[in-house]
Design an enzyme around this catalytic site. Sequence first.
Site, PDB file in Angstrom:
ATOM      1  N   ASP A 300       0.813  -1.225   0.000  1.00 42.87           N
ATOM      2  CA  ASP A 300       0.000   0.000   0.000  1.00 42.87           C
ATOM      3  C   ASP A 300       0.849   1.277   0.000  1.00 42.87           C
ATOM      4  O   ASP A 300       2.038   1.237   0.304  1.00 42.87           O
ATOM      5  CB  ASP A 300      -0.879   0.037   1.263  1.00 42.87           C
ATOM      6  CG  ASP A 300      -1.986  -1.007   1.227  1.00 42.87           C
ATOM      7  OD1 ASP A 300      -1.950  -1.864   0.325  1.00 42.87           O
ATOM      8  OD2 ASP A 300      -2.870  -0.958   2.097  1.00 42.87           O
ATOM      9  N   HIS A 443       3.747  -2.192   3.009  1.00 44.45           N
ATOM     10  CA  HIS A 443       3.789  -0.855   2.403  1.00 44.45           C
ATOM     11  C   HIS A 443       5.073  -0.709   1.611  1.00 44.45           C
ATOM     12  O   HIS A 443       6.160  -0.876   2.184  1.00 44.45           O
ATOM     13  CB  HIS A 443       3.690   0.216   3.501  1.00 44.45           C
ATOM     14  CG  HIS A 443       2.406   0.086   4.292  1.00 44.45           C
ATOM     15  ND1 HIS A 443       2.267  -0.819   5.320  1.00 44.45           N
ATOM     16  CD2 HIS A 443       1.207   0.711   4.162  1.00 44.45           C
ATOM     17  CE1 HIS A 443       1.030  -0.731   5.811  1.00 44.45           C
ATOM     18  NE2 HIS A 443       0.367   0.192   5.127  1.00 44.45           N
TER      19      HIS A 443
HETATM   20 ZN    ZN Z   1      -2.495   3.012   3.509  1.00 45.95          ZN
END
Ligand code: ZN
Length: 489
Positions: A300, A443
Site C-alpha cells: 500500500d 507498504h
Molecule cells: Zn495506507
Amino acid sequence: MYSGYQNQYRHKNYNYSYRNRRRRNRRFSAFWIVLAIVFVVAILGFGIYILISNSFFGIGSSQASANVDEGDKRLVHTAVNGEKYESKTIKESNYIIHYPVTDIKEIDKSINEQVKFIEKCSEASGAYFTAVDYTVETADSNYLSIVFKSSFYNEEDKMYDADVFTSNYDIKSKCELKSGDIFKPNFYSFISDYVREYFKSNKNTAELAKCEEFEAATSANKLHFEQFSVNDKNCIFYFTNKTLFAKEGNVQSVAVPITKAAAYLNIKIKSAQAGEKKPSVTPLGGDVDPNKPMIALTFDDGPSYENTEKILNVLTKNNARATFFVVGTNAEAYPDILKKEIEAGCQIGNHTAEHLNLSELSDKEVTNAVEKVNNIVKKATGVVPTAVRPPYGAYNKKVQKILNKYKFILWSVDTEDWKDLDAKKTSKKVLSEAYDGAIILMHDIHPSTAEAAETFVPKLIEQGYQLVTVDELLYYKGKDIQGGETYPW
Ligand code: ZN
C-alpha cells in the site's frame, strides 16, 4: 428432492386419461359407463393400496412401493433425448432395489454394476429391510444423473438411516462422468464454503454442524463431493448423515444454482452459460496451479521510486506477482512505476487520492477520492483498477453503496512493517504467518519492506507458495466477490 421421477410418472398418466376422454365423447354408450365405473373402482383400489404400502415404506419411497406389484415387469416411464428409460425391480426377502434401464448398452452396464454394489451395501447394512429408490435428472437433454437412495428400516418398519449413490452420464458419448470431468479444480474450495454455510445457517443442522466430523467431511477435497446430480437449474450434492454429523438419519442434500456453479464447470450447459461470470482478470501467464498453495502479497501507499522498483525486481526474478494499492499523490508522481507494475504482471488497486478515512467523507468526496486514482492509473497504464483498499481499512455501508462498482480488498495478515521499519522483523513476520489463501499487508514506501522482500519472496516460493495477484487469489479460491463486497471478512 426426489420428485423428478414422480413427475414423469404423473405426466404419462395424464396423457393416458386424455386419450380416453376423447374417445368417450365420440361414442357415448352404456358400455363406456360400465368401463368407467370399473376404471374408477380400479383407481380407488390402487390408491388404497398405495396408502397402505406407504405407511410401510415410509416417506420418500412411495415410488418403490407403487412398483412392488410390478415385480420384475418393466415399466417405461420417461424419455430423455428420444431414449426410453424403463425401471426394473429386484425383490428379495429383505430388500427391494428399484433401478432404471435405458436403451444405451454402455450406460445400462454401468448402472448394473452400481446396482450390484448397492446390493452388497444393503446386505452389509444389517437393516431389517432396505428399500432402494432412484430419481433421474437431466441437463441440456444430454447429461443424465441417476441418484439412488437406500433407506434402512428396523423391525418396527421405521426408517432409521439412509445412504446415497449417484452416477452421471454424457448421453451422446455414452460415457460416465466423474466429479473431475464436470467440475474444475478450483470448484472444491467454492463448494466447501457453500456447503458449510448451508448447514451452519440451517436451523435443523446448525447444532449438528458444530462437530469435528462436519469440518473434516466438508473440507475442500474432491473426494467429499463425489455424490451429485446436475439438472438445468441446480447442481445437487448429496451426503449421508453419518459422514456429515456422525449420526444416523436421512440423506442430506445441498442444491447450488447452476448459474453460481457456471464458472467452475468443464461441461457446457445452456442455462448455466446465461449467468456465467468471467473472472475479473485473466490469470496472467496462466501459470497458476489451483491445487497448490497461493498467497497474495499486497503493498500500500506507493508507488515509491526506489523501493517499489526493488520489489518489482525481486518479484520478476522469482516469477512472482503482487498487488499494489496506490495512493493518488504518489501515483501521479510516478506513472513510470505504475507502468512497470502492470508490465511485471502485477495488479494495481485503488488506495484513494489522499489516503483519507472514507467513512468521514461526503458522498461526492468518496467518489472523487476513488475516481481520481482510477484516472491516473488508466492514463499511465490503460488499466482501470477494480479493487479498492480503503485507507486504515475504514469504511461503512454508505461507502460500500457509493463504491458498489469496486471490490473491497482488506487483508488477513498484517505485518505492521510501518511500525517496525526493520527488514528482518518484517521478513520473519511474513514467513511465520504465511498460509494458503493469505492476503498479506505491507507498504512499498519503506526501504525496510523492500529489503525484506528480497528475503521472503524467494523463501515463500521455496516453501511451495505461488505468489499471485488479489484477483487471481479470489478467482482460484472461489471468492469472486461482487462490487461493494469485502474480502476477507
Ligand atoms: Zn495506507
